[in-house]
Write an enzyme that holds these catalytic residues in place. Structure first.
Site, PDB file in Angstrom:
ATOM      1  N   CYS A 232      63.764  90.844  48.752  1.00 40.69           N
ATOM      2  CA  CYS A 232      63.933  91.286  50.139  1.00 40.69           C
ATOM      3  C   CYS A 232      62.802  92.238  50.463  1.00 40.69           C
ATOM      4  CB  CYS A 232      65.268  92.004  50.294  1.00 40.69           C
ATOM      5  SG  CYS A 232      66.670  91.011  49.763  1.00 40.69           S
TER       6      CYS A 232
ATOM      7  N   ARG B 243      58.660  88.030  51.904  1.00 41.66           N
ATOM      8  CA  ARG B 243      59.474  88.396  50.742  1.00 41.66           C
ATOM      9  C   ARG B 243      60.877  87.808  50.824  1.00 41.66           C
ATOM     10  NH1 ARG B 243      57.405  92.856  48.001  1.00 41.66           N
ATOM     11  NH2 ARG B 243      59.483  93.279  47.181  1.00 41.66           N
TER      12      ARG B 243
ATOM     13  N   TRP C 280      66.518  88.004  51.321  1.00 46.37           N
ATOM     14  CA  TRP C 280      66.543  86.739  50.575  1.00 46.37           C
ATOM     15  C   TRP C 280      67.871  86.781  49.840  1.00 46.37           C
ATOM     16  CZ3 TRP C 280      67.194  84.404  45.902  1.00 46.37           C
ATOM     17  CH2 TRP C 280      66.709  83.094  45.775  1.00 46.37           C
TER      18      TRP C 280
ATOM     19  N   ASN D 241      66.761  96.351  48.171  1.00 42.84           N
ATOM     20  CA  ASN D 241      66.050  95.203  47.590  1.00 42.84           C
ATOM     21  C   ASN D 241      66.335  95.210  46.090  1.00 42.84           C
ATOM     22  OD1 ASN D 241      64.343  93.174  46.750  1.00 42.84           O
ATOM     23  ND2 ASN D 241      62.587  94.562  46.586  1.00 42.84           N
ATOM     24  N   GLY D 242      66.914  94.138  45.584  1.00 39.23           N
ATOM     25  CA  GLY D 242      67.235  94.078  44.154  1.00 39.23           C
ATOM     26  C   GLY D 242      68.626  93.508  43.936  1.00 39.23           C
TER      27      GLY D 242
ATOM     28  N   GLU E 198      50.990  72.499  37.915  1.00 44.65           N
ATOM     29  CA  GLU E 198      50.716  73.329  39.092  1.00 44.65           C
ATOM     30  C   GLU E 198      50.617  72.484  40.357  1.00 44.65           C
ATOM     31  OE1 GLU E 198      50.053  76.452  41.700  1.00 44.65           O
ATOM     32  OE2 GLU E 198      51.114  76.205  39.814  1.00 44.65           O
TER      33      GLU E 198
ATOM     34  N   LYS F 289      53.084  72.845  43.677  1.00 45.52           N
ATOM     35  CA  LYS F 289      52.557  73.127  45.016  1.00 45.52           C
ATOM     36  C   LYS F 289      53.093  72.101  46.018  1.00 45.52           C
ATOM     37  CE  LYS F 289      51.109  75.991  44.245  1.00 45.52           C
ATOM     38  NZ  LYS F 289      51.655  77.339  44.095  1.00 45.52           N
TER      39      LYS F 289
ATOM     40  N   GLU G   3      57.036  72.724  46.475  1.00 48.62           N
ATOM     41  CA  GLU G   3      57.569  73.939  47.091  1.00 48.62           C
ATOM     42  C   GLU G   3      57.274  74.038  48.581  1.00 48.62           C
ATOM     43  OE1 GLU G   3      56.146  77.722  45.665  1.00 48.62           O
ATOM     44  OE2 GLU G   3      54.309  76.810  44.911  1.00 48.62           O
TER      45      GLU G   3
ATOM     46  N   HIS H 280      58.679  56.878  27.504  1.00 49.99           N
ATOM     47  CA  HIS H 280      59.862  57.136  26.668  1.00 49.99           C
ATOM     48  C   HIS H 280      61.104  57.396  27.514  1.00 49.99           C
ATOM     49  CE1 HIS H 280      57.285  57.132  23.177  1.00 49.99           C
ATOM     50  NE2 HIS H 280      56.460  57.915  23.841  1.00 49.99           N
TER      51      HIS H 280
ATOM     52  N   LYS I 156      58.273  85.318  48.024  1.00 48.59           N
ATOM     53  CA  LYS I 156      56.989  85.534  47.373  1.00 48.59           C
ATOM     54  C   LYS I 156      57.103  86.263  46.044  1.00 48.59           C
ATOM     55  CE  LYS I 156      52.483  85.430  47.125  1.00 48.59           C
ATOM     56  NZ  LYS I 156      51.847  84.160  46.839  1.00 48.59           N
TER      57      LYS I 156
HETATM   58  C1  AGP Z   1      54.230  79.777  43.273  1.00 43.60           C
HETATM   59  O1  AGP Z   1      53.624  79.232  44.362  1.00 43.60           O
HETATM   60  C2  AGP Z   1      55.495  80.419  43.497  1.00 43.60           C
HETATM   61  N1  AGP Z   1      55.411  81.351  44.529  1.00 43.60           N
HETATM   62  C3  AGP Z   1      56.157  80.978  42.252  1.00 43.60           C
HETATM   63  O2  AGP Z   1      56.299  79.949  41.326  1.00 43.60           O
HETATM   64  C4  AGP Z   1      55.413  82.135  41.579  1.00 43.60           C
HETATM   65  O3  AGP Z   1      54.284  81.665  40.928  1.00 43.60           O
HETATM   66  C5  AGP Z   1      56.358  82.787  40.573  1.00 43.60           C
HETATM   67  O4  AGP Z   1      57.483  83.253  41.264  1.00 43.60           O
HETATM   68  C6  AGP Z   1      55.678  83.925  39.837  1.00 43.60           C
HETATM   69  O5  AGP Z   1      55.344  84.936  40.714  1.00 43.60           O
HETATM   70  P1  AGP Z   1      54.363  86.100  40.221  1.00 43.60           P
HETATM   71  O6  AGP Z   1      53.037  85.478  39.891  1.00 43.60           O
HETATM   72  O7  AGP Z   1      54.302  87.045  41.388  1.00 43.60           O
HETATM   73  O8  AGP Z   1      54.996  86.729  39.029  1.00 43.60           O
END
Ligand code: AGP
Length: 606
Positions: free
Chosen positions: A2, A27, A74, A98-99, A476, A480, A483, A499, A601
């Site tokens: 958050c 966030r 969030w 936040n947490g 990766e 991308k 997500e 397999h 994020k």
């Molecule tokens: C990647 O696009 C995502 N936002 C997510 O997988 C991210 O890489 C992951 O949450 C790790 O975040 P960080 O690098 O801030 O630790």
């Protein structure tokens, strides 16, 4: 997770808080709220959905408060709706959080005969606990100290009490929180983005610290000793958190990749000489094995680095997902280095993995983007990856910055172990200029990638397959795509497909094959062809040199090529091209590219 903000000053707190929440929206963005002093009464306004909904609602009143707290959420406990949105008020205590309070159900049991709970949130329980102690202690600081002792988990709070309506208390553990002041205006925020339009100077709260913000600013440590805080200066500008004419932060941040490479070269290899790396990175000679830990894309940079560390520096390298590492059996080794990778530097699982490595007396190195973030501050050593502010939830430039730092480390470690000669090392480093040029060429050719995206943006599923380091690149590229476009994409080790998983291949299903390693190219090609035999649309993503062998083979739907680079940097241009394709697939689908559903994020909870 958050985003929280607080303000005490001469401006209209509603405006300051709303603009701060809009900057923090990356966030978490499923509901938001504000509480402010309206003629010494604490007024709360909450809305489901984006901050814009709250802004519209607030526009309906002419209140001119000078103190307030705000939150963009969030959801963790309780679905995104107005009741579960923050701020929460219990008794005379109003707060944003936040947490995650891990022991909230025990605390709820303890307090249920005193307070009636309206929401499903852990936060409301924390609010009740603080109200319970402020009632008992009559001294707010003592009450906060008492509450800290009972709260387990992670929190950053901004709190207003009815009987001190012109004062905000702030405290944190594990979740980030900064405080700033500018011309007798005071700000509290989850990160610098929220206050950059006012100041780039800020104080960092450490574990258990409390700040009292009213007509002046006072800091206390967890034992309520008065403490002095040093000012930190954010190197970037407000432009970092503005789109500057780009449609999306993601596209802006992809366009910023060459600048990021320039930052890294200027700071760590100004002369493109191996001695620079020795001077700036120090030595890794004493380590006989490495464990890399991270989450999501950060974990993926580790997967790629493993092949470079093992092949070019002969160091056994283990790569772990932080969420698994923190609960698995650790076999500590004195001569092992644990590398923690994180863009935000606040990801809860990676932070905890760091603490576990330290508890096991292993050396820790953080490869981090956000300055003075928790993982950066708690790691024994830190190498900042200098990508600047990254706002889009889907990481692009920060992933590549981490990957480049790890590649430079591989060259240095290979050199230190006399596996790479200084001539070879310097020849590799000279390719950094070519990396910038090639990346620029790819970005300026974005219409080509848009055309390719047009071909399959309506698809519902696809695969990325590759071997060795290419498999790591597939992980990766697939994340991308997934997500931001919500297409169910899977990355798969090319040799493993037959397999079982190849049973999913259907007519016209897109299968990307990534090949940067010519020595095993034919193996991945055979695996691609096995999917073609079952009707797939093969898209080969490779280097110009490898593509030469298939230029007369029209069985490929597309052959996407990048210029040849040394193995340390080759994967970076491949990823830039695939980032653009994912971006355009999501754009053509009309998805919310910067704030994909269900994501945030910085994942500051478990
Ligand atoms: C990647 O696009 C995502 N936002 C997510 O997988 C991210 O890489 C992951 O949450 C790790 O975040 P960080 O690098 O801030 O630790």
């Amino acid at each position: 997770m958050c985003g929280i903000i607080g303000y005490v000053g001469k401006e209209n707190a509603k405006d300051i808080i709303i603009s701060g929440l809009l900057a923090l929206e990356y966030r978490g963005y499923d509901s938001s709220g504000i509480a402010y002093n309206d003629h010494n009464k604490i007024k709360i306004v909450k809305m489901e959905g984006k901050v814009a909904n709250l802004q519209k609602k607030l526009g309906e009143n002419n209140d001119l408060p000078h103190i307030g707290i705000g939150h963009t959420r969030w959801a963790t406990h309780g679905k995104p709706n107005e009741i579960n949105a923050h701020p929460h008020k219990v008794g005379i205590t109003t707060l944003v959080h936040n947490g995650i309070i891990e022991n909230y159900s025990e605390l709820k049991n303890k307090l249920k005969n005193i307070y009636e709970f309206k929401s499903e949130t852990d936060t409301e329980v924390a609010c009740a606990l603080i109200d319970y102690y402020q009632n008992k202690e009559k001294d707010k600081l003592q009450a906060l100290k008492k509450a800290q002792k009972e709260l387990n988990g992670s929190y950053a709070f901004a709190i207003i009490f009815d009987d001190e309506p012109n004062c905000i208390y702030a405290m944190r553990r594990n979740s980030p929180l900064i405080v700033a002041e500018k011309d007798n205006d005071y700000f509290i925020a989850s990160d610098i983005a929220a206050i950059l339009s006012h100041t780039n100077e800020y104080y960092l709260l450490d574990q258990g610290d409390i700040a009292k913000v009213s007509e002046k600013l006072t800091f206390y440590d967890k034992d309520l000793n008065l403490i002095h805080k040093k000012i930190n200066k954010y190197q970037g500008t407000i432009n970092d958190v503005m789109k500057n004419g780009y449609d999306h932060f993601m596209l802006k941040e992809i366009h910023d990749e060459v600048n990021v490479y320039k930052n890294i070269i200027k700071s760590y290899v100004p002369n493109l000489d191996i001695q620079d790396l020795k001077n700036n990175f120090g030595s890794f000679l004493k380590y006989h094995s490495i464990t890399i830990v991270g989450c999501g894309s950060a974990y993926h940079t580790g997967l790629a680095a493993k092949y470079l560390f093992e092949n070019y520096a002969n160091i056994p390298t283990n790569v772990e997902m932080a969420s698994e590492y923190r609960y698995k059996k650790i076999f500590p080794k004195k001569d092992e280095l644990v590398i923690l990778i994180s863009q935000s530097g606040e990801t809860a699982d990676t932070l905890e993995a760091l603490r576990i490595a330290k508890e096991n007396e292993m050396d820790t190195l953080g490869i981090i983007n956000v300055l003075s973030s928790s993982i950066a501050r708690e790691s024994k050593r830190v190498i900042y990856c200098l990508a600047g502010c990254e706002i889009a939830v889907a990481t692009t430039k920060a992933y590549l910055a981490q990957a480049l730092i790890l590649s430079l480390m591989a060259i240095l470690m290979g050199y230190e172990r006399n596996i790479i000669s200084d001539n070879e090392a310097n020849n590799y480093l000279k390719e950094l200029s070519k990396l910038q040029k090639d990346t620029n060429d790819i970005i300026s050719n974005q219409e080509y990638y848009k055309k390719i995206a047009k071909d399959f943006y309506k698809d519902r599923e696809m695969f990325f397959i590759g071997r060795n380091i290419d498999y790591a690149l597939c992980m990766e590229a697939s994340l991308k795509m997934k997500e931001i476009s919500y297409i169910h994409s899977e990355a798969y080790a090319a040799g493993e497909l037959k397999h079982g998983t190849i049973s999913l291949i259907e007519k016209n299903m897109v299968v990307f094959g990534i090949i940067t390693n010519s020595s095993i190219a034919s193996k991945t090609i055979s695996n691609l062809k096995e999917t073609k035999a079952r009707g797939s649309k093969m898209i080969l993503v490779t280097t110009k040199a490898i593509a030469k062998n298939y230029e007369n083979d029209d069985s490929f739907h597309y052959i996407i090529t990048v210029n040849n680079l040394c193995p340390f940097f080759q994967g970076l241009t491949i990823i830039t091209a695939l980032q653009l394709i994912s971006y355009y697939v999501a754009l053509l689908k009309g998805e919310n590219i910067d704030q994909p559903r269900n994501l945030a994020k910085s994942v500051t909870v478990e």
